[in-house]
Design a protein around this motif. Structure first.
Motif, short mmCIF file in Angstrom:
data_model
loop_
_atom_site.label_atom_id
_atom_site.label_comp_id
_atom_site.label_asym_id
_atom_site.label_seq_id
_atom_site.Cartn_x
_atom_site.Cartn_y
_atom_site.Cartn_z
N LEU A 1 -13.52 118.82 17.40
CA LEU A 1 -12.19 117.93 17.43
C LEU A 1 -11.76 117.64 19.25
N GLY A 2 -12.19 118.66 19.91
CA GLY A 2 -11.64 118.74 21.22
C GLY A 2 -13.01 117.88 22.05
N LEU B 1 -5.19 116.19 24.10
CA LEU B 1 -6.40 115.42 23.74
C LEU B 1 -6.23 114.27 22.86
N ARG B 2 -5.20 114.46 22.10
CA ARG B 2 -4.81 113.31 20.94
C ARG B 2 -5.80 113.24 19.95
N ALA B 3 -6.30 114.64 19.42
CA ALA B 3 -7.18 114.76 18.43
C ALA B 3 -6.45 114.43 16.98
N ASN B 4 -7.08 114.28 15.91
CA ASN B 4 -6.32 114.20 14.62
C ASN B 4 -5.62 115.50 14.38
N VAL C 1 -3.25 125.97 21.14
CA VAL C 1 -4.75 125.38 20.91
C VAL C 1 -4.34 124.07 20.08
N LEU D 1 -15.15 123.46 14.16
CA LEU D 1 -14.30 122.37 14.20
C LEU D 1 -13.45 122.27 15.26
N LEU D 2 -12.89 123.34 15.69
CA LEU D 2 -11.87 123.14 16.81
C LEU D 2 -12.45 122.57 18.14
N ALA E 1 -8.45 123.12 10.69
CA ALA E 1 -9.22 124.07 11.61
C ALA E 1 -8.60 125.28 11.96
N VAL F 1 -6.48 117.40 10.77
CA VAL F 1 -7.78 118.01 11.04
C VAL F 1 -7.61 119.38 11.88
N ALA F 2 -7.00 119.31 12.89
CA ALA F 2 -6.77 120.07 14.06
C ALA F 2 -6.10 121.31 13.01
N LEU G 1 -4.92 120.43 21.54
CA LEU G 1 -5.81 119.24 20.69
C LEU G 1 -4.80 117.99 20.22
N ALA H 1 -15.56 116.67 8.75
CA ALA H 1 -15.25 116.19 10.09
C ALA H 1 -16.08 116.64 11.10
N VAL I 1 -12.90 113.99 21.79
CA VAL I 1 -12.19 113.41 22.82
C VAL I 1 -12.83 113.10 23.86
N PHE I 2 -13.59 114.02 24.51
CA PHE I 2 -14.40 113.79 25.76
C PHE I 2 -15.61 112.75 25.39
#
Lengths: 312, 369
Positions: B347-348, A86-89, A78, B343-344, A96, A92-93, A82, B297, B351-352
C-alpha cells in the motif's frame, strides 16, 4: 429462573461495555477527523496480547497497560502514515492492520497460549454503594477503568462540542478545505486524532485481557469486538455520550449467550445463540439505514477521503 | 510536509516506468520478510534458516509446490471475489463467510442431488450450488448497499461470524443433514463419489486449479471487452458520469456484489469437490477468505495477477505450516504476519509508484505549504 443471574448479566454488560466504549471513542475521534480506521480488531488483539505478555513478564499491571496503549499508538501511526501522508486506500490499509495484528498477536502469544492471566484489574471496593440491591452490583461493582471510561466519554463529548480544537476536529472531518484555508494543518489534526484513537483502542484491548480475559487464546479473545465497535460508531451517530448507551446494549447481547449457557437454558443451540450479537448489530445497521435515520445521523462528510489541496 | 528546512512532497507521475510495477510487489515482499525476520530473531529463531526452509517447503520442492497449488485453488477464487468488488469500490469483506456458505451449499448439492444426475453434470452442479449460496450470503449487505446506501463493509463482515457459527452448528451442534450419521465423532457427511474430483497423481493439487485459472483469464477478458466491464469501470471512476450516461447504480452495485459472493462461494465449493468431500470445519481455521482480500489488493485488483499472488500466498501458508514441525517449531502465524506486512508495504509502495517523491530545500523564512 434466578433473578440474580440477570443482575449479574447486566453487571457483565456494563463491564464489557468498557472495552466497547474505549474502542468506540477511539474510532469516533479518528472518524471525526475524516480518517476511517478499520484496523480496530487488529489493534485490540495486539493490545490484549501485549498486556498479557508484559504482565506475564513483569507482573506489573500498569506497565502492561501502558505498553498496550503504546502498541495502539504504533499501529494507528502506521495507519496514519498510509492514510494521511501517503493517501493510500484507507479501507485496505485498515484491513491490512487487522490481518497483521491477527497474525502477530498469534505469533508472539504462542508461548503463553492457554496460560491464565498473570495480573488482574480488580473491581473497586465502593463499600456501602456496592451493597445497594440490584443497582449495587450493576453500577458500583466495576474497576476504576470502567468509571474513567464513562468520564472519558463525557470529556470527549465536551471536547468535541465545547472547545475550539473540538470544533476544528469536526470541521476537519466535514470540510477540510475550509480548515486548510484557515491556516490549520489538516494532516496534523488527522494524525493527532488517529493516534489518540489508536491509543484508546490499545487500552481497550489491554483492559479487556486483564479485566475480563481468563487466559490468552487468540481465537477467543476479542472475537469480533473491534468490528462491533465500528458498528457502534454508526449507532452512536459519532457522538461520544451515545456510545455509552450503545455499548451497554451491545455488551448485553454479547453476554446473554454466556448467561444462557451457564444456566443450561437450551431454548436455542449455543452456536445459534453465539450468532445473536452479530445479527443484532446487523439489524441495528439496517434500522439506521432508513433515509430518516440517516438524516439524523450525520456522518463526517469527508470520511475516508484523503485531503489534497487544489493547487492548480 | 516540512521537516527542518527540507520540504518533502509527493508529486503525481504522469506515467509510471514499467520496472516500478514489478519493483513495488518485490520490494514489499522483501520488506515484509525483513519485518518477519526481526520477529523471528526476537523469538529465538534463525531468520535465514526459517525462510530458506519456508521457501523450500512452499515453492521449490515438488511436494511443496503441489501442496501450494492445492491451497492456491480456493484462494484464487476468494482473491477474484475481492478484486471483482474492490475494483468498483465495493468493499465486500465477507468472503470468508461467503466461502463457508459455498461449502455448505455445494455439500448439500453433493449429498442430495448429485446422485440423481448424469456423471458428467455432478461436479459442475455441485460447484454451481456453492456459488449460488455464496451469492445468497451477500444478498442482504448487497441490497442494503444498493437500495439504502448502507456501507457494505461492516455488514458483510458481521455475517462472517454468523457463517462461522452456522458451520459449527451443522457439525458440532446438531446431528442434522450435514453431519456424518455413521460415527459419533463430529464430522461432515461425505458427498456422492460422482461429485468429487480426484487429485493429480499423489499430489494435493486438484483439477479445480485449472478452472480457477481459466476463470481468472475469462474475467480479465470479459471485464476488458464487454459492455458490462466498461460500465463498471466508468462507475468505479465516477459514479456521477455513470448516472448521467444512464447506467443504473442499483443494478451495477447489486450485480457486482452478488457475483463477488458467488466467486467466494465457489472457493468453498472447490474445497468440497476437491480435498474435503464434505462440510469440513478445517476450512474455518485457514482464513482463505481474508487472505483473498490481501491477494487481490497486492494484485492491484488485476484478475490475472491474482493468480500469481494467490500462489505466492498459498506458498507462504504451506511453507509456514511445515515450520511448525521442525526441531525449533515456528508458529504458523508467521505466515499471517508476513501477509499483513506485505500488504502494508505494498500500500505504501503503491503511492511511490503513482507519485514521485520530491525533496527540496526551502529558503529560511519563507513559509511554504
Amino acid at each position: 429462573m434466578n433473578s440474580n443471574v440477570w443482575i449479574l448479566t447486566f453487571a457483565d454488560a456494563f463491564s464489557i461495555a468498557t472495552t466497547l466504549i474505549l474502542a468506540t471513542l477511539g474510532a469516533i475521534l479518528t472518524e471525526r477527523s475524516g480518517v476511517i480506521n478499520l484496523g480496530v480488531e487488529g489493534i485490540l488483539l495486539m493490545g490484549a496480547v501485549t498486556a498479557f505478555l508484559v504482565g506475564d513478564g513483569t507482573g506489573n499491571l500498569w506497565l502492561a497497560l501502558v505498553l498496550a496503549v503504546l502498541v495502539g499508538v504504533a499501529m494507528s501511526a502506521v495507519h496514519a502514515v498510509l492514510a494521511i501522508t501517503l493517501r493510500a486506500n484507507q479501507i485496505v490499509a485498515g484491513l491490512a492492520l487487522v490481518i497483521f495484528g491477527n497474525g502477530l498477536s498469534q505469533f508472539i502469544g504462542k508461548p503463553v497460549e492457554g496460560k491464565t492471566r498473570p495480573v488482574s484489574i480488580e473491581p473497586l471496593n465502593l463499600g456501602p454503594l456496592s451493597d445497594i440491591p440490584v443497582i449495587g452490583p450493576i453500577v458500583f461493582g466495576h474497576d476504576i477503568f470502567t468509571y474513567l471510561t464513562w468520564a472519558g466519554a463525557l470529556v470527549c463529548s465536551l471536547y468535541l462540542n465545547r472547545t475550539r480544537p473540538g470544533l476544528v476536529l469536526r470541521a476537519t472531518g466535514d470540510a477540510p478545505a475550509t480548515v486548510d484555508a484557515q491556516g490549520v494543518s489538516v494532516a496534523r489534526v488527522r494524525f493527532v486524532h488517529t493516534i489518540i484513537g489508536g491509543a484508546l483502542m490499545g487500552l481497550a484491548g489491554g483492559w479487556f485481557m486483564l479485566a475480563r480475559g481468563t487466559a490468552w487464546s487468540q481465537a477467543a479473545t476479542t472475537n469480533g469486538i473491534g468490528w462491533i465497535a465500528l458498528s457502534l460508531v454508526v449507532f452512536a451517530a459519532w457522538r461520544p455520550l451515545r456510545a455509552i448507551a450503545g455499548a451497554v446494549l451491545f455488551g448485553f447481547t454479547l453476554q446473554v449467550p454466556f448467561t444462557l449457557q451457564g444456566q443450561q437454558i437450551n431454548i436455542l443451540p449455543p452456536e445459534i445463540v453465539q450468532m445473536l450479537p452479530y445479527l443484532a448489530t446487523l439489524f441495528v445497521l439496517v434500522m439506521l439505514s432508513t433515509p430518516r435515520a440517516r438524516k439524523l445521523l450525520g456522518a463526517p462528510k469527508m470520511l475516508g477521503q484523503p485531503f489534497v489541496r487544489d493547487e492548480r | 510536509m516540512i521537516i527542518g528546512n527540507v520540504r518533502i512532497e509527493l508529486e503525481p507521475r504522469l506515467s509510471s516506468p514499467k520496472w516500478l510495477y514489478a519493483a513495488v510487489p518485490v520490494g514489499s515482499l522483501l520488506f515484509a520478510f525483513i519485518v518477519g525476520g526481526v520477529f523471528l530473531a526476537l523469538t529465538g529463531h534463525s531468520p535465514i534458516g526459517t525462510f530458506s526452509l519456508l521457501i523450500d517447503r512452499g515453492y521449490t520442492s515438488t511436494k511443496g509446490i503441489t501442496n501450494t497449488l492445492g491451497t492456491a485453488t480456493p484462494l484464487i477464487c476468494t482473491g477474484l471475489a475481492a478484486a471483482f468488488a474492490f475494483r468498483m469500490n465495493l468493499f465486500n469483506i465477507g468472503e470468508e463467510g461467503q466461502m463457508y456458505l459455498g461449502m455448505i451449499g455445494s455439500a448439500w448439492a453433493g449429498i442430495a442431488i448429485a446422485g440423481h444426475l448424469p456423471g458428467f453434470a455432478a461436479v459442475p452442479v455441485t460447484l454451481l450450488f456453492g456459488a449460488l449460496t455464496g451469492a445468497l450470503w451477500v444478498l442482504v449487505p448487497a441490497l442494503l448497499r444498493a437500495k439504502l446506501g448502507t456501507s457494505e463493509i461492516v455488514s458483510s463482515l458481521l455475517l462472517n461470524y454468523v457463517a462461522l457459527n452456522l458451520v459449527n452448528y451443522f457439525i458440532f451442534g446438531s446431528r442434522g443433514f450435514f453431519r456424518d450419521p455413521t460415527t459419533s465423532f463430529p464430522q461432515g457427511r461425505l458427498i456422492e463419489e460422482s461429485a468429487r474430483l480426484s487429485s493429480f497423481g499423489t499430489t494435493r493439487t486438484y483439477p479445480t486449479v485449472i478452472i480457477a485459472v481459466l476463470l481468472a483469464i475469462g474475467l480479465y477478458w470479459f471485464m476488458k471487452r464487454s459492455n458490462y466491464g466498461y460500465e463498471t469501470a466508468v462507475f468505479a471512476d465516477s459514479p456521477n458520469t455513470a448516472r448521467y450516461a444512464g447506467m443504473s447504480a442499483t443494478r451495477l452495485t447489486l450485480s457486482v456484489l452478488l457475483f463477488s459472493g458467488a466467486l467466494a462461494g465457489l472457493a468453498g465449493a472447490m474445497y468440497v469437490v476437491g480435498p474435503a468431500g464434505k462440510v469440513d470445519p478445517g476450512l474455518l481455521q485457514i482464513g482463505l477468505g481474508y487472505a483473498g482480500i490481501v491477494v487481490a489488493a497486492l494484485a492491484r485488483y488485476n484478475f490475472v495477477a491474482v493468480v500469481l499472488t494467490a500462489i505466492l500466498f498459498a506458498g507462504l501458508r504451506e511453507g509456514g505450516a511445515s515450520l511448525q514441525i521442525s526441531s525449533n517449531p515456528v508458529p504458523i502465524s508467521i505466515a499471517v504476519v508476513l501477509q499483513g506486512a506485505v500488504l502494508l508495504f505494498a500500500l505504501g509502495g503503491e503511492v511511490f509508484r503513482r507519485n514521485r517523491l520530491r525533496i527540496r530545500r526551502v529558503e529560511q523564512g519563507v513559509k511554504a505549504a
